[in-house]
Write an enzyme that holds these catalytic residues in place. Structure first.
Site, PDB file in Angstrom:
ATOM      1  CG  HIS A 265      -1.829   1.144   1.360  1.00  0.00           C
ATOM      2  ND1 HIS A 265      -3.147   1.104   0.949  1.00  0.00           N
ATOM      3  CD2 HIS A 265      -1.633   2.402   1.828  1.00  0.00           C
ATOM      4  CE1 HIS A 265      -3.714   2.280   1.167  1.00  0.00           C
ATOM      5  NE2 HIS A 265      -2.819   3.092   1.703  1.00  0.00           N
ATOM      6  CD  GLU A 266       1.569   3.606   3.740  1.00  0.00           C
ATOM      7  OE1 GLU A 266       1.791   4.708   3.213  1.00  0.00           O
ATOM      8  OE2 GLU A 266       0.497   3.349   4.346  1.00  0.00           O
ATOM      9  CG  HIS A 269       0.191   6.271  -0.478  1.00  0.00           C
ATOM     10  ND1 HIS A 269      -0.808   7.037  -1.010  1.00  0.00           N
ATOM     11  CD2 HIS A 269      -0.387   5.546   0.517  1.00  0.00           C
ATOM     12  CE1 HIS A 269      -1.950   6.789  -0.354  1.00  0.00           C
ATOM     13  NE2 HIS A 269      -1.721   5.877   0.572  1.00  0.00           N
ATOM     14  CD  GLU A 295      -5.952   5.210   0.559  1.00  0.00           C
ATOM     15  OE1 GLU A 295      -4.999   5.980   0.781  1.00  0.00           O
ATOM     16  OE2 GLU A 295      -6.157   4.175   1.220  1.00  0.00           O
TER      17      GLU A 295
END
Ligand code: ZN
Length: 501
Positions: A265-266, A269, A295
């Site tokens: 997830h990170e 980003h 997101e």
């Protein structure tokens, strides 16, 4: 370039430098600072934030923006220069409307509210948090008044996170989506096909989790010459310019998915941050990013890639060789189904793809009602529990696992939650567009190749930085306005197959 624009860029650059300095201080606070540093750090941060604000909203910047607008009158409206001035002017006008006294009071009240929330959550004691929450809401209403007239009191707050977006748009999207998601979750429950995911609850040594996560992050395209990873209590990504984008992760040695999917997830980003053109560094074009778009990038790598069968076809044997004792005898299909198990749960951050948005909608509806005055704080826990029952069929046993679970309201982040759900919708819509451009995307992923997908994101999203408003960017990238349909198609397709619906 005119001398005025040069001067404007110089001051904007200084304001950006001060913000970057603040971001480094915050990153350090979450990663390496010893507890004794808290008091001094709060002061340092407050000074740097004030200086950044003062630099940005100075009278001189106002004058320079006026002149620059006049000078750039005939230019291409999509050029970097014109957009830079347009966006800076928009942010300037917004920040100027908020008096310094309000900023100080808001900072003081939310700092106390956050401490009260922590205590209240620990004791599952909503009444302890209630007066703080009431004050936060009052201040947020006051904030909205600085931007009157508005259609909804929610609009000015939402605009801070999602430039240009209105509460009415969110309402329309959510109303339809909610019915369909509730129906899907119900259909899965009715099937009675319970997936056994106990294999994920074993001891997974942290050093191996870290190494595997970092290996995948780099395969996705995370550039360690311009980034790094550290540990923190809550995972996050921060950027000090396109040349220094940092992620953090939080590992659970007894449960594999937290750290692993958190890292994916990170990384999503971070790929966005590393993809912003260098020429936008130190300008509002590198910031001002829509949280929904941010997101959408993290969700793409975490879910559409990281939770997909093609991805695990490529990397499951690698994971097995990392954890031979734990997974050596678990086959790919059993693992794939375990990480994709759907089950209504109380905690948003632990929710699966099929139920996640329902947690967000509930929060949006409650905060909107609260701001509009149709809901009072005393009735909040009950309203929360009633909706949980209605949307997910379960009710929290206490407020710690209910209305007190998220930090956002205590920080004054009202209008933030919708961006999580919008991010999911944007991710699926972008995915369909990427698939249209690369019909063999699944095969690429199955071969462990991610260059095609990253290049598509760079071309259609990253290279624009904060130049366009989110609803404008989605049309540019996909040719269509934002719609919930791609996400619903994705959920129905994937979970229909897993659960045999
Ligand atoms: Zn995120």
């Amino acid at each position: 370039m005119a001398a005025n624009t040069e001067e404007l860029k110089r001051i904007l650059g200084e304001a950006a430098d001060l913000r970057a300095a603040g971001a480094v201080l915050r990153w350090d606070q979450e990663t390496y600072m010893p507890p004794g540093g808290a008091g001094g750090r709060a002061m340092a941060l407050s000074t740097v934030s004030r200086l950044a604000h003062e630099t940005f909203v100075s009278d001189r910047v106002g004058e320079l923006l006026e002149t620059a607008q006049a000078e750039l009158g005939g230019e291409d409206p999509d050029s970097d220069e014109v957009r830079l001035v347009k966006i800076s002017k928009r942010l300037f006008d917004k920040e100027r409307k908020v008096p310094g006294d309000y900023v100080a009071e808001f900072s003081r009240v939310t700092s106390l509210a956050q401490q009260a929330w922590q205590k209240a959550k620990g004791e599952s004691n909503f009444p302890h948090f209630r007066p703080h929450l009431e004050r936060v809401i009052e201040l947020r209403r006051q904030y909205a008044e600085f931007f009157a007239p508005y259609d909804s009191v929610y609009d000015p707050l939402l605009d801070d996170f999602e430039p240009g977006m209105k509460a009415a748009q969110v309402k329309t999207i959510f109303t339809d989506l909610r019915k369909q998601q509730v129906a899907l979750v119900q259909a899965i429950a009715d099937k009675g096909n319970v997936i056994d995911d106990r294999l994920l609850y074993q001891r997974f040594p942290e050093d191996k989790q870290l190494a595997f996560g970092m290996e995948i992050a780099q395969r996705f395209g995370f550039d360690l010459n311009r980034g790094r990873q550290d540990l923190s209590a809550h995972p996050f990504t921060t950027e000090f310019g396109s040349g220094d984008v940092r992620i953090t992760t939080c590992l659970n040695p007894e449960f594999l998915p937290n750290g692993m999917f958190g890292t994916f997830h990170e990384t999503g980003h971070a790929l966005y941050g590393q993809g912003i053109p260098e020429r936008y560094d130190r300008t509002p074009l590198a910031g001002n990013l829509s949280l929904a778009f941010h997101e959408s990038q993290s969700r793409t790598w975490e879910n559409l890639v990281g939770l997909s069968r093609p991805f695990w076809k490529a990397f499951y044997s690698r994971l097995q060789s990392t954890f031979p004792e734990q997974l050596g005898r678990v086959d790919l299909e059993t693992f794939y189904r375990a990480v994709n198990k759907v089950t209504p749960s109380l905690i948003r951050t632990e929710a699966d793809e099929a139920t996640y948005n329902l947690h967000v909608m509930l929060r949006f509806e409650l905060e909107l009602a609260f701001l509009e005055g149709s809901l009072v704080a005393a009735d909040l826990p009950e309203a929360w529990n009633r909706r949980m029952e209605e949307y997910l069929g379960i009710a929290p046993p206490n407020d710690e696992k209910g209305v007190l679970q998220d930090i956002h309201w205590s920080l004054g982040y009202i209008g933030y939650f919708p961006t999580y759900c919008l991010g999911n919708l944007v991710s699926a819509q972008l995915w369909e567009a990427a698939l249209e451009a690369m019909p063999d995307l699944a095969q690429q992923i199955e071969r462990g190749e991610f260059g095609g997908l990253l290049a598509w994101q760079r071309e259609n999203i990253h290279r624009h930085g904060g130049k366009f408003e989110p609803m404008e960017l989605i049309v540019r990238a996909t040719g269509k306005p934002l719609s919930a349909e791609p996400y619903l198609r994705y959920l129905r397709g994937k979970y229909g197959e897993i659960y045999g619906l």
